[in-house]
Design an enzyme around this catalytic site. Structure first.
Site, mmCIF file in Angstrom:
data_model
loop_
_atom_site.group_PDB
_atom_site.id
_atom_site.type_symbol
_atom_site.label_atom_id
_atom_site.label_comp_id
_atom_site.label_asym_id
_atom_site.label_seq_id
_atom_site.Cartn_x
_atom_site.Cartn_y
_atom_site.Cartn_z
ATOM 1 N N SER A 276 0.849 -1.192 0.000
ATOM 2 C CA SER A 276 0.000 0.000 0.000
ATOM 3 C C SER A 276 0.880 1.236 0.000
ATOM 4 O O SER A 276 2.020 1.216 0.493
ATOM 5 C CB SER A 276 -0.893 0.006 1.247
ATOM 6 O OG SER A 276 -1.511 1.257 1.436
ATOM 7 N N TYR B 241 -2.392 -0.308 10.290
ATOM 8 C CA TYR B 241 -2.472 -0.699 8.878
ATOM 9 C C TYR B 241 -1.180 -0.345 8.144
ATOM 10 O O TYR B 241 -0.602 -1.179 7.437
ATOM 11 C CB TYR B 241 -3.661 -0.010 8.214
ATOM 12 C CG TYR B 241 -3.803 -0.319 6.744
ATOM 13 C CD1 TYR B 241 -4.388 -1.508 6.321
ATOM 14 C CD2 TYR B 241 -3.354 0.575 5.776
ATOM 15 C CE1 TYR B 241 -4.519 -1.801 4.967
ATOM 16 C CE2 TYR B 241 -3.480 0.290 4.417
ATOM 17 C CZ TYR B 241 -4.068 -0.889 4.027
ATOM 18 O OH TYR B 241 -4.188 -1.181 2.687
#
Length: 249
Positions: free
Chosen positions: A142, A156
């Site tokens: 990501s 995250y």
């Protein structure tokens, strides 16, 4: 083996979002697919839709946090396809809350899924690739891996940074070998994880998936996707001082 001959592809987290999109794209190219996800009903519906165009579609229920089960599922699916040319480690979770606010379970589950579960998938995939002396491992990280994110995104981003580091380590180890490793860093793409995010940089799912599949087929070692605007954003997050980047995240 070149990108165009990677015919047998396993994708985890394939029942929705980026995983489903990539499955549809590779099925349209006539590839053989092994699809894994927790939501078997959605997975089976998808598989029925893809069978007319894909060379073959096999499915299996898989919760990647059940790390003891991951190797067996991947091995079984490899057997159904007659081997695996590419494994896309895509299963991910976007839960989270500011650390220390009483929601530790959500943060721990995110790290277990995105990092520990990914490690279990990598172990299983590379065991197959090492034995057959070929393969393409794709890690869906990501953009949040580029810089530690605040508040609900902290766990995250940490999990995705760990996944990116895993890929970098494997690239160093396997350089010059017939086993290739790609690390993709998607920006904001319209998926369930990004639902509710208000930003002008959101990419429609079909465009985001097309960009990802293009990078995967080229077997790029590292790529923010889509390239615009995320390549310059990645450079900014990597090199600018924290006094500036903290306003960006």
């Amino acid at each position: 083996m070149t990108a165009t001959t990677r015919q047998k592809i396993l994708i985890t987290g394939a029942s929705s979002g980026l995983g489903e999109g990539m499955a549809r794209a590779f099925a349209a190219r006539g590839r053989a697919l092994a699809l894994c996800a927790r939501r078997v009903d959605r997975l089976d519906t998808l598989a029925d839709e893809l069978r007319p165009s894909a060379a073959h579609v096999a499915t299996a229920a898989l919760d990647v946090t059940d790390t003891d089960r991951v190797p067996g599922v991947i091995s079984t699916l490899a057997g159904e396809l007659g081997g695996l040319d590419r494994v896309i480690v895509n299963a991910g979770l976007g839960k989270g809350a500011p650390l220390g606010t009483g929601h530790a379970a959500a943060n721990i589950e995110t790290v277990q899924t995105n990092l520990v579960g990914a490690l279990a998938q990598v172990e299983a995939a590379l065991e197959i690739f090492r034995a057959q002396e070929s393969g393409h491992l794709v890690l869906i990280s990501s953009m949040s891996a580029m810089r530690g994110m605040p508040k609900a995104q902290t766990a995250y981003s940490a999990s995705k940074a760990g996944l990116s580091a895993m890929g970098q380590g494997l690239q160093a180890e396997l350089a010059g070998s017939p086993i290739k490793v790609s690390v993709l860093l998607p920006g904001y793409i319209e998926t369930d994880i990004n639902r509710g995010v208000k930003t002008s940089m959101m990419t429609p799912l079909y465009k985001g998936v097309a960009a990802m599949v293009d990078v995967i087929e080229k077997e790029s070692s590292w790529a923010p996707v889509p390239r615009w605007p995320w390549l310059p954003v990645a450079a900014a997050l990597r090199y600018l001082p924290s006094e500036i980047t903290r306003r960006m995240v």
